[in-house]
Write an enzyme that holds these catalytic residues in place. Structure first.
Site, short mmCIF file in Angstrom:
data_model
loop_
_atom_site.label_atom_id
_atom_site.label_comp_id
_atom_site.label_asym_id
_atom_site.label_seq_id
_atom_site.Cartn_x
_atom_site.Cartn_y
_atom_site.Cartn_z
N ASP A 177 0.66 -1.46 0.04
CA ASP A 177 -0.01 -0.17 0.01
C ASP A 177 0.86 1.19 -0.64
OD1 ASP A 177 0.54 0.42 2.94
OD2 ASP A 177 -0.72 -0.17 3.20
N LEU A 178 0.27 2.32 -0.28
CA LEU A 178 0.82 3.54 -0.62
C LEU A 178 1.42 4.22 1.33
CD1 LEU A 178 -0.55 4.76 -3.72
CD2 LEU A 178 1.37 3.68 -3.44
N ASP A 220 -5.94 2.05 -1.59
CA ASP A 220 -4.37 1.85 -2.40
C ASP A 220 -4.16 0.81 -1.85
OD1 ASP A 220 -4.70 2.44 1.17
OD2 ASP A 220 -2.37 3.85 0.64
#
Length: 296
Positions: A177-178, A220
């Site tokens: 994930d970001l 995300d």
């Protein structure tokens, strides 16, 4: 006593028996049988297999292929021939796709006409199959990024694990994930956030092999299934992702980074335990990364 007068005339063209011509009857029966068979499947390859059986009665070919912009298929056992002959399939002048024969011998004019009649029986089943496959694809696709969605991930993970068990190969799972995506989204707006997600999805796609599959779960959160994997292959993908992030102007502008967790399937794993282990590793890496950032 009645008299029956028989009139002979060689010039009379009408013959009542032609109304029941056996050849016409057989031809119509054959077409009807083919039409019925073509209604039994929405799978392109199956349709080509069915059609190839009938077409082989009129054409000597070693392969039959269908291709259009979004998909393609080949009849079972297809291989190159001495030459090729292609036919465009259209419905109301709208291009559907191209049917190509790998020929062992030329097609006669008579058989070419027969083929074109048979193509008219094939075109609507093929069109239905295309629409069906596109609908399935949309149902399995994330609308924003074009990657596979969570439903498709679950399906592909089960398939990949089954394949790995059967072939005695390794399957790797990467989840990511970001970092600070919510902060970016809140600061610069959802439009920028969407652009970042789209560009990150492209970075993932360019970082994996054709045999690997990328997915977005929502938000995300992303995942990659790596088949026939090794420790080195996962490390290479991780390095490619980091390089892709720094080389993408939009992602570099907003200093987008990601956390990764990856693992291999063990023989006693099910899909849930496999994913949970990769997700736990992602969480640990995020904690370590956040601690490092706080010390800077």
């Amino acid at each position: 006593m009645q008299t029956l007068n028989v009139v002979e005339s060689a010039n009379v063209e009408f013959n009542a028996f032609k109304l029941f011509d056996i050849r016409d009857h057989e031809d119509n029966y054959r077409k009807l049988a083919l039409t019925e068979q073509l209604q039994t499947s929405l799978e392109l390859k199956t349709l080509l297999n069915i059609f190839a059986m009938e077409a082989s009665k009129f054409v000597n070919f070693s392969g039959l292929y269908f291709k259009q912009e979004s998909m393609s298929a080949a009849a079972r056992g297809s291989k190159p021939g001495k030459s090729e002959r292609s036919f465009e399939l259209k419905i109301n002048n709208e291009y559907i796709g191209t049917l190509t024969y790998a020929l062992n011998a030329p097609i006669s004019l008579t058989n070419r006409r027969i083929l074109q009649e048979l193509h008219q029986l094939l075109i609507h089943p093929i069109n239905n199959a295309i629409k069906y496959q596109n609908a399935i694809k949309l149902a399995m696709q994330d609308g924003l990024t074009g990657l596979g969605n969570r439903r498709y991930f679950d399906e592909q993970l089960h398939r990949a694990m089954h394949h790995a068990n059967r072939q005695r190969t390794k399957v790797g799972l990467m989840v990511c994930d970001l970092n600070k995506f919510k902060q970016i989204n809140d600061t610069f707006g959802h439009d920028i956030g969407d652009e970042i997600l789209v560009n990150f999805a492209k970075a993932l796609t360019h970082s994996v092999r054709d045999s690997d599959s990328s997915f977005r779960f929502g938000g995300d959160e992303f995942a990659i299934i790596v088949e026939d994997a090794s420790e080195q292959s996962l490390i290479i993908i991780e390095e490619r992702i980091k390089s892709a992030l720094s080389n993408n102007s939009l992602l570099a502008k907003y200093q987008v980074a990601c956390a990764l967790g990856y693992t291999f399937m063990s023989r006693d794993d099910d899909a849930s335990s496999f994913f949970k282990r990769a997700d736990n590793l992602l969480y640990r890496h995020k904690i370590i990364s956040n601690k490092k950032l706080s010390l800077i």
